[in-house]
Scaffold this motif. Sequence first.
Motif, PDB file in Angstrom:
ATOM      1  N   ASP A 110      -7.709   6.259  -2.490  1.00 19.65           N
ATOM      2  CA  ASP A 110      -7.602   4.485  -1.344  1.00 19.65           C
ATOM      3  C   ASP A 110      -8.256   3.527  -2.326  1.00 19.65           C
ATOM      4  O   ASP A 110      -7.718   2.845  -2.426  1.00 19.65           O
TER       5      ASP A 110
ATOM      6  N   VAL B  89      -5.391   2.324  -4.835  1.00 18.45           N
ATOM      7  CA  VAL B  89      -4.048   1.530  -4.209  1.00 18.45           C
ATOM      8  C   VAL B  89      -4.579  -0.090  -3.574  1.00 18.45           C
ATOM      9  O   VAL B  89      -3.697  -0.466  -3.762  1.00 18.45           O
TER      10      VAL B  89
ATOM     11  N   SER C 189       0.711  -1.348  -0.193  1.00 19.21           N
ATOM     12  CA  SER C 189       0.191  -0.356  -0.124  1.00 19.21           C
ATOM     13  C   SER C 189       0.758   1.441  -0.194  1.00 19.21           C
ATOM     14  O   SER C 189       0.664   2.327  -0.715  1.00 19.21           O
TER      15      SER C 189
ATOM     16  N   TYR D  57       1.983   6.932  -6.761  1.00 18.81           N
ATOM     17  CA  TYR D  57       0.813   8.310  -7.521  1.00 18.81           C
ATOM     18  C   TYR D  57       0.513   9.577  -6.513  1.00 18.81           C
ATOM     19  O   TYR D  57       0.332   9.714  -7.385  1.00 18.81           O
TER      20      TYR D  57
ATOM     21  N   PHE E 143       2.207   1.914  -3.551  1.00 17.62           N
ATOM     22  CA  PHE E 143       1.438   2.561  -4.321  1.00 17.62           C
ATOM     23  C   PHE E 143       1.040   4.190  -4.154  1.00 17.62           C
ATOM     24  O   PHE E 143       0.961   5.233  -4.997  1.00 17.62           O
ATOM     25  N   TYR E 144       0.620   3.709  -3.173  1.00 15.65           N
ATOM     26  CA  TYR E 144       0.636   5.639  -2.642  1.00 15.65           C
ATOM     27  C   TYR E 144       1.350   6.446  -2.713  1.00 15.65           C
ATOM     28  O   TYR E 144       1.132   7.338  -3.261  1.00 15.65           O
TER      29      TYR E 144
END
Length: 276
Positions: A170, A173, A79, A86, A82-83
């Motif tokens: 959210d 992800v 998580s 992006y 990917f957070y």
Amino acid sequence: MVKKLLIMEKALELFAKQGFEATSVQQITDYCGISKGAFYLSFKSKEELILELIDHFMKQFISDIDYSVKNTNKDDLLSAFFYATYQSFQEHSNFAKILIQEQAHSLSEEFLLRMRDYDHKLDKAILTMIERVYGPKIETIKYDLIYSIKGFVNNYSGLILFNNLPVDVDLLVRSLVEKTNILAQHMTIPFVSPEISTLLLRSKDEKVSKEQLIELLEQKLNELDESIEKESLSLLKQQLLEPSFSPAIVKGLLENIRNHPHCKWISYLLRDFFEI
């Protein structure tokens, strides 16, 4: 320095609208409200300007990803990755957009070499992440998983950037974490063999030398005003010359500098050198 940053910011706006090749130096200088002479005092050519933009964006991006991969609890690691990815794309959307567009038809050999080097660093960070998250059970498919994750990042980034879609980060992800977990758990036919992966990952796998780091630190020390970042850089230089600090102190000094925009890359290189 201020004029150089202005040129980079304004040129980036034009590149995002028109692409690298379609934008001339004359258009850049007109857009900035400066003469060509002023442009060439900062950059020898449009290609040099492009390479500096690449370095500026990619160094920030790789440094943030590397830190996330090495310092996040493994249960939250996918998580966080990917957070961070992006968030970086959103913060630098203009550059991310043209980077995706231009990689297919690079302007020069130097452009290709720079992008391959950063791509290699990203591969290493993702490999570290998936080994931490999944352990030895993905040994035979881990290299395919690297390229699957990069495919997710590139394709969903393009979908968002070029279609101006509203983004529920959210949800995005969570969706990508689920997809990655499914691949890690069920992929059984790897394409990228250990032999191929060795060729892909071994190039440019050399650490920056201690002497090179000291030179970079001296440059940064000359650039910065008095601050906790400058003091931390000075102590890190001392550590390179005469090691005396514990790993915990070195890690603390690196924490002091890692979010400063002019120190992110040196913090990345020092983390790699000290293996922190």
